[in-house]
Scaffold this motif. Structure first.
Motif, PDB file in Angstrom:
ATOM      1  N   LEU A  80       1.174  -1.376  -0.261  1.00 21.90           N
ATOM      2  CA  LEU A  80      -0.254  -0.427   0.017  1.00 21.90           C
ATOM      3  C   LEU A  80       0.776   0.949  -0.171  1.00 21.90           C
ATOM      4  O   LEU A  80       0.743   2.068  -0.982  1.00 21.90           O
ATOM      5  CB  LEU A  80      -1.004  -0.329   0.952  1.00 21.90           C
ATOM      6  N   ILE A  81       1.940   1.546   0.947  1.00 20.20           N
ATOM      7  CA  ILE A  81       2.897   2.207   0.820  1.00 20.20           C
ATOM      8  C   ILE A  81       3.850   2.428   0.034  1.00 20.20           C
ATOM      9  O   ILE A  81       3.982   3.648  -1.000  1.00 20.20           O
ATOM     10  CB  ILE A  81       3.302   2.318   2.024  1.00 20.20           C
ATOM     11  N   LEU A  82       4.367   1.607  -0.752  1.00 19.77           N
ATOM     12  CA  LEU A  82       4.656   1.303  -2.310  1.00 19.77           C
ATOM     13  C   LEU A  82       3.705   1.770  -3.787  1.00 19.77           C
ATOM     14  O   LEU A  82       4.222   1.957  -4.007  1.00 19.77           O
ATOM     15  CB  LEU A  82       5.102   0.350  -2.417  1.00 19.77           C
ATOM     16  N   ALA A  83       2.496   1.460  -3.339  1.00 18.28           N
ATOM     17  CA  ALA A  83       2.080   1.990  -4.040  1.00 18.28           C
ATOM     18  C   ALA A  83       1.526   2.862  -4.111  1.00 18.28           C
ATOM     19  O   ALA A  83       0.382   3.172  -5.475  1.00 18.28           O
ATOM     20  CB  ALA A  83       0.365   1.452  -4.623  1.00 18.28           C
ATOM     21  N   LEU A  84       1.677   3.819  -3.486  1.00 17.82           N
ATOM     22  CA  LEU A  84       1.037   5.546  -3.529  1.00 17.82           C
ATOM     23  C   LEU A  84       0.894   5.883  -4.080  1.00 17.82           C
ATOM     24  O   LEU A  84       0.050   7.146  -4.680  1.00 17.82           O
ATOM     25  CB  LEU A  84       1.708   6.252  -1.917  1.00 17.82           C
ATOM     26  N   PRO A  85       1.727   6.068  -5.036  1.00 18.93           N
ATOM     27  CA  PRO A  85       1.911   7.359  -6.398  1.00 18.93           C
ATOM     28  C   PRO A  85       1.219   6.778  -6.931  1.00 18.93           C
ATOM     29  O   PRO A  85       0.040   7.714  -7.831  1.00 18.93           O
ATOM     30  CB  PRO A  85       3.562   7.316  -6.401  1.00 18.93           C
ATOM     31  N   LEU A  86       1.104   5.101  -7.682  1.00 14.71           N
ATOM     32  CA  LEU A  86      -0.137   4.904  -8.513  1.00 14.71           C
ATOM     33  C   LEU A  86      -1.268   4.977  -8.202  1.00 14.71           C
ATOM     34  O   LEU A  86      -2.360   5.632  -8.229  1.00 14.71           O
ATOM     35  CB  LEU A  86      -0.144   3.498  -8.426  1.00 14.71           C
ATOM     36  N   LEU A  87      -1.482   4.978  -6.615  1.00  9.93           N
ATOM     37  CA  LEU A  87      -3.301   5.039  -5.940  1.00  9.93           C
ATOM     38  C   LEU A  87      -3.370   6.224  -6.559  1.00  9.93           C
ATOM     39  O   LEU A  87      -4.596   6.600  -6.709  1.00  9.93           O
ATOM     40  CB  LEU A  87      -2.779   4.880  -4.534  1.00  9.93           C
ATOM     41  N   ALA A  88      -2.891   7.523  -5.896  1.00 12.28           N
ATOM     42  CA  ALA A  88      -2.911   8.717  -6.527  1.00 12.28           C
ATOM     43  C   ALA A  88      -3.443   9.505  -7.879  1.00 12.28           C
ATOM     44  O   ALA A  88      -3.485   9.906  -8.048  1.00 12.28           O
ATOM     45  CB  ALA A  88      -1.271   9.911  -5.466  1.00 12.28           C
ATOM     46  N   LEU A  89      -2.082   8.968  -8.405  1.00 16.52           N
ATOM     47  CA  LEU A  89      -2.267   9.287 -10.093  1.00 16.52           C
ATOM     48  C   LEU A  89      -3.603   8.722 -10.557  1.00 16.52           C
ATOM     49  O   LEU A  89      -4.713   8.987 -10.974  1.00 16.52           O
ATOM     50  CB  LEU A  89      -1.631   8.353 -10.738  1.00 16.52           C
ATOM     51  N   LEU A  90      -4.353   7.191 -10.154  1.00 20.25           N
ATOM     52  CA  LEU A  90      -5.559   6.793 -10.385  1.00 20.25           C
ATOM     53  C   LEU A  90      -6.773   6.750  -9.621  1.00 20.25           C
ATOM     54  O   LEU A  90      -7.603   7.254 -10.424  1.00 20.25           O
ATOM     55  CB  LEU A  90      -5.623   4.455  -9.298  1.00 20.25           C
ATOM     56  N   ALA A  91      -6.579   7.557  -8.235  1.00 20.84           N
ATOM     57  CA  ALA A  91      -7.724   8.293  -8.054  1.00 20.84           C
ATOM     58  C   ALA A  91      -7.762  10.028  -8.861  1.00 20.84           C
ATOM     59  O   ALA A  91      -9.076  10.185  -8.874  1.00 20.84           O
ATOM     60  CB  ALA A  91      -7.289   8.858  -6.339  1.00 20.84           C
TER      61      ALA A  91
END
Length: 188
Positions: free
Chosen positions: A11-22
């Motif tokens: 989850l921490i590692l994916a934060l940039p991807l999560l932000a982009l997808l959001a």
């Protein structure tokens, strides 16, 4: 406990991807960005499933929601096909409500309608991905998915889980297809 720590790390590692997808969801569909729904977990305990929103709230002239296919946006279709809509579900794993692998969580009323088969599914924690998801998922009937989920429960081990994770990655890249495993385990 290990899966919860791994999920937190991912989850921490994916934060940039999560932000982009959001951001993509926000720009294409507005708010809310996250879809929340009560699902049935282990031993029938309800929990709130979280994932990225993939559909808008378009309605017909009578105010009724349009069919899912008509409400799924281009961004939503991409998120669903690649399974990236499930990334926020890592938080469900961190909380201990879900595992990485297991039967996908269903609505409580669906579990109740399926009787004994629904209760069998509740013997294990639901997963972000599962045997039914790598053997056809939306190409299968609910009864076929239930049969595959019960087969998984009866046959689960670490090697099967690793196979499911690998096959999930392949589905993310290549898309869904109904496999011979789906036919064998359901008897169809």
């Amino acid at each position: 406990m290990v899966s919860r720590l791994v999920a937190l790390f991912l989850l921490i590692l994916a934060l940039p991807l999560l932000a982009l997808l959001a951001l993509l969801v926000r720009l294409s569909m507005g708010r809310p960005v996250i879809f929340r729904q009560i699902r049935s977990g282990k031993n029938g305990a309800d929990f709130v499933l979280i994932k990225f929103r993939s559909m808008n709230d378009a309605r017909d002239a009578q105010g009724e929601l349009l069919p899912d296919a008509d409400r799924t946006t281009t961004v939503g279709s991409l998120l669903r096909r690649t399974r990236l809509d499930e990334l926020p579900g890592l938080l469900n794993v961190v909380r201990g409500e879900m595992n990485f692998v297991g039967p996908r969580p269903l609505l409580p009323h669906t579990i109740a309608q399926k009787g004994q088969a629904g209760r069998r599914r509740g013997e294990v924690r639901p997963g972000l991905t599962g045997w039914a998801q790598v053997n056809g998922n939306t190409l299968l009937t609910l009864d076929e998915k239930m049969a595959l989920d019960i087969w998984y429960i009866d046959n689960r081990d670490v090697w099967l889980d690793l196979q499911i994770i690998l096959r999930t990655l392949l589905v993310m890249v290549g898309g869904e297809r109904r496999t011979g495993s789906a036919v064998r385990e359901t008897g169809n």
